[in-house]
Design a protein around this motif. Structure first.
Motif, PDB file in Angstrom:
ATOM      1  N   ASP A   1      -9.335   3.030  10.400  1.00  0.00           N
ATOM      2  CA  ASP A   1      -8.288   2.598   9.370  1.00  0.00           C
ATOM      3  C   ASP A   1      -8.677   1.203   9.045  1.00  0.00           C
ATOM      4  O   ASP A   1      -8.917   0.145   9.825  1.00  0.00           O
ATOM      5  CB  ASP A   1      -6.733   2.284   9.887  1.00  0.00           C
ATOM      6  CG  ASP A   1      -6.140   3.670  10.105  1.00  0.00           C
ATOM      7  OD1 ASP A   1      -6.738   4.658   9.496  1.00  0.00           O
ATOM      8  OD2 ASP A   1      -5.230   3.964  11.007  1.00  0.00           O
TER       9      ASP A   1
ATOM     10  N   THR B   1      -2.341   8.183   6.529  1.00  0.00           N
ATOM     11  CA  THR B   1      -1.156   7.190   6.408  1.00  0.00           C
ATOM     12  C   THR B   1      -0.696   7.525   5.119  1.00  0.00           C
ATOM     13  O   THR B   1       0.997   8.133   5.112  1.00  0.00           O
ATOM     14  CB  THR B   1      -1.120   5.700   6.374  1.00  0.00           C
ATOM     15  OG1 THR B   1      -1.832   5.465   7.708  1.00  0.00           O
ATOM     16  CG2 THR B   1       0.112   5.045   6.126  1.00  0.00           C
ATOM     17  N   GLY B   2      -1.228   7.776   3.937  1.00  0.00           N
ATOM     18  CA  GLY B   2      -0.497   8.051   2.772  1.00  0.00           C
ATOM     19  C   GLY B   2      -0.014   9.582   2.630  1.00  0.00           C
ATOM     20  O   GLY B   2       0.944   9.804   2.315  1.00  0.00           O
TER      21      GLY B   2
ATOM     22  N   VAL C   1      -1.378  -5.285  -0.268  1.00  0.00           N
ATOM     23  CA  VAL C   1      -0.338  -4.406   0.117  1.00  0.00           C
ATOM     24  C   VAL C   1       0.982  -5.235   0.007  1.00  0.00           C
ATOM     25  O   VAL C   1       1.951  -4.760  -0.668  1.00  0.00           O
ATOM     26  CB  VAL C   1      -0.460  -3.957   1.300  1.00  0.00           C
ATOM     27  CG1 VAL C   1       0.955  -3.132   1.712  1.00  0.00           C
ATOM     28  CG2 VAL C   1      -1.477  -2.835   1.368  1.00  0.00           C
TER      29      VAL C   1
ATOM     30  N   LEU D   1       1.803   1.691  -2.313  1.00  0.00           N
ATOM     31  CA  LEU D   1       1.589   1.520  -0.945  1.00  0.00           C
ATOM     32  C   LEU D   1       0.306   2.661  -0.666  1.00  0.00           C
ATOM     33  O   LEU D   1      -0.828   2.444   0.157  1.00  0.00           O
ATOM     34  CB  LEU D   1       2.574   1.533  -0.071  1.00  0.00           C
ATOM     35  CG  LEU D   1       2.260   1.600   1.501  1.00  0.00           C
ATOM     36  CD1 LEU D   1       1.307   0.125   1.977  1.00  0.00           C
ATOM     37  CD2 LEU D   1       3.458   1.639   2.591  1.00  0.00           C
TER      38      LEU D   1
ATOM     39  N   ALA E   1      -3.277   2.628   1.069  1.00  0.00           N
ATOM     40  CA  ALA E   1      -3.203   2.736   2.742  1.00  0.00           C
ATOM     41  C   ALA E   1      -4.494   3.890   2.996  1.00  0.00           C
ATOM     42  O   ALA E   1      -4.979   4.665   2.207  1.00  0.00           O
ATOM     43  CB  ALA E   1      -1.993   3.641   3.100  1.00  0.00           C
TER      44      ALA E   1
ATOM     45  N   ILE F   1      -7.376  -1.837   6.103  1.00  0.00           N
ATOM     46  CA  ILE F   1      -6.308  -2.354   5.326  1.00  0.00           C
ATOM     47  C   ILE F   1      -6.272  -3.615   4.706  1.00  0.00           C
ATOM     48  O   ILE F   1      -6.760  -4.539   5.504  1.00  0.00           O
ATOM     49  CB  ILE F   1      -4.929  -2.089   5.894  1.00  0.00           C
ATOM     50  CG1 ILE F   1      -4.773  -0.603   6.619  1.00  0.00           C
ATOM     51  CG2 ILE F   1      -3.728  -2.471   4.966  1.00  0.00           C
ATOM     52  CD1 ILE F   1      -3.799  -0.578   7.803  1.00  0.00           C
TER      53      ILE F   1
ATOM     54  N   VAL G   1       0.963   6.711  11.345  1.00  0.00           N
ATOM     55  CA  VAL G   1       0.792   5.639  10.316  1.00  0.00           C
ATOM     56  C   VAL G   1       0.038   4.544  10.778  1.00  0.00           C
ATOM     57  O   VAL G   1       0.301   4.109  12.037  1.00  0.00           O
ATOM     58  CB  VAL G   1       2.223   5.250   9.946  1.00  0.00           C
ATOM     59  CG1 VAL G   1       2.226   4.028   8.865  1.00  0.00           C
ATOM     60  CG2 VAL G   1       3.080   6.284   9.302  1.00  0.00           C
TER      61      VAL G   1
ATOM     62  N   LEU H   1       0.588  -1.338   8.810  1.00  0.00           N
ATOM     63  CA  LEU H   1       1.493  -1.048   7.819  1.00  0.00           C
ATOM     64  C   LEU H   1       2.881  -0.719   8.240  1.00  0.00           C
ATOM     65  O   LEU H   1       3.676  -0.506   7.174  1.00  0.00           O
ATOM     66  CB  LEU H   1       0.824   0.076   6.861  1.00  0.00           C
ATOM     67  CG  LEU H   1      -0.232  -0.300   6.183  1.00  0.00           C
ATOM     68  CD1 LEU H   1      -0.840   1.062   5.376  1.00  0.00           C
ATOM     69  CD2 LEU H   1      -0.204  -1.442   5.263  1.00  0.00           C
TER      70      LEU H   1
END
Length: 222
Positions: A52, A133-134, A59, A125, A129, A54, A105, A109
């Motif tokens: 992941d 997660t999305g 964000v 978001l 993301a 980010i 998730v 986030l």
């Protein structure tokens, strides 16, 4: 994470996987990279086992401002006090932080998700993301937690994830691994980063590769 010069204004952000392998995670303006280095979060998702990445600055400073009215001007000292507007109920008020983590998730986030109050914020978001997660958040907006767990998370869940094994994680991550300087140069010279974003998520891949006894159709976003 390493920064590689693309040109005078842009930098490529890379994760060093091994002596000859690099993972390209983003290309950003050099000012954003250097000013917000501590806001660039990356790690191995403990549910999906994938990587992941980010940009928390984008964000938090961008997504959460969408859909919110501008702040009211300061009241005059002689004007009567106005009651504060009622706070909007968060979209996922009924889902705990632990349940969010169990769904996969991305952990950085989860506090941001808890503050979402509109569908516009949610869509903003999801744009930034990690893919899983999305998918979780969009599905969770419409159906109960347990259904999302069974339909979205369970099919891609990985047992006994090593949080430090990026070699294993990259095999589960739908992104590009750069093995030579020539590979990196070709991406930069072509300036065609879109081709690195065309892939199938595991849940999509199962639909594509599954054998059907007749015609099949699945709905999808544009």
């Amino acid at each position: 994470m390493y920064s590689a010069r693309v040109n005078a204004d842009y930098r490529a952000l890379l994760l060093h996987l091994s002596e000859s392998e690099w993972l390209l995670v983003a290309v950003k303006h050099r000012g954003h990279v250097y000013e917000n280095l501590d806001r660039l979060s990356y790690g191995i998702n403990q549910v999906t086992g994938s990587i992941d990445y980010i940009d928390l600055e984008i964000v938090e400073s961008g997504v959460l401002r969408k859909g919110r009215p501008p702040a009211a001007p300061a009241a005059s000292s002689t004007a009567p006090a106005q009651p504060e507007p009622a706070r909007e109920r968060p979209l996922f008020a009924d889902v705990t932080s632990q349940q969010m983590a169990d769904l996969g998730v991305a952990e950085p986030l989860i506090p941001v998700v808890a503050r979402l109050t509109s569908d516009e914020e949610l869509l903003g978001l999801v744009e930034y993301a990690p893919r899983h997660t999305g998918e979780v958040l969009l599905r969770l907006r419409d159906v109960p937690y347990q259904q999302v767990l069974e339909e979205v998370t369970r099919p891609v869940e990985v047992k006994d994830v090593d949080p430090d094994d990026y070699q294993a994680a990259v095999e589960r991550t739908d992104t590009a691994v750069i093995t030579t300087d020539k590979d990196l140069e070709s991406i930069i010279e072509e300036r065609n980063f879109g081709r690195w974003k065309v892939f199938l998520h595991p849940t999509q891949k199962r639909l594509v590769t599954r054998r059907y006894s007749g015609p099949a159709r699945t709905p999808a976003g544009s």
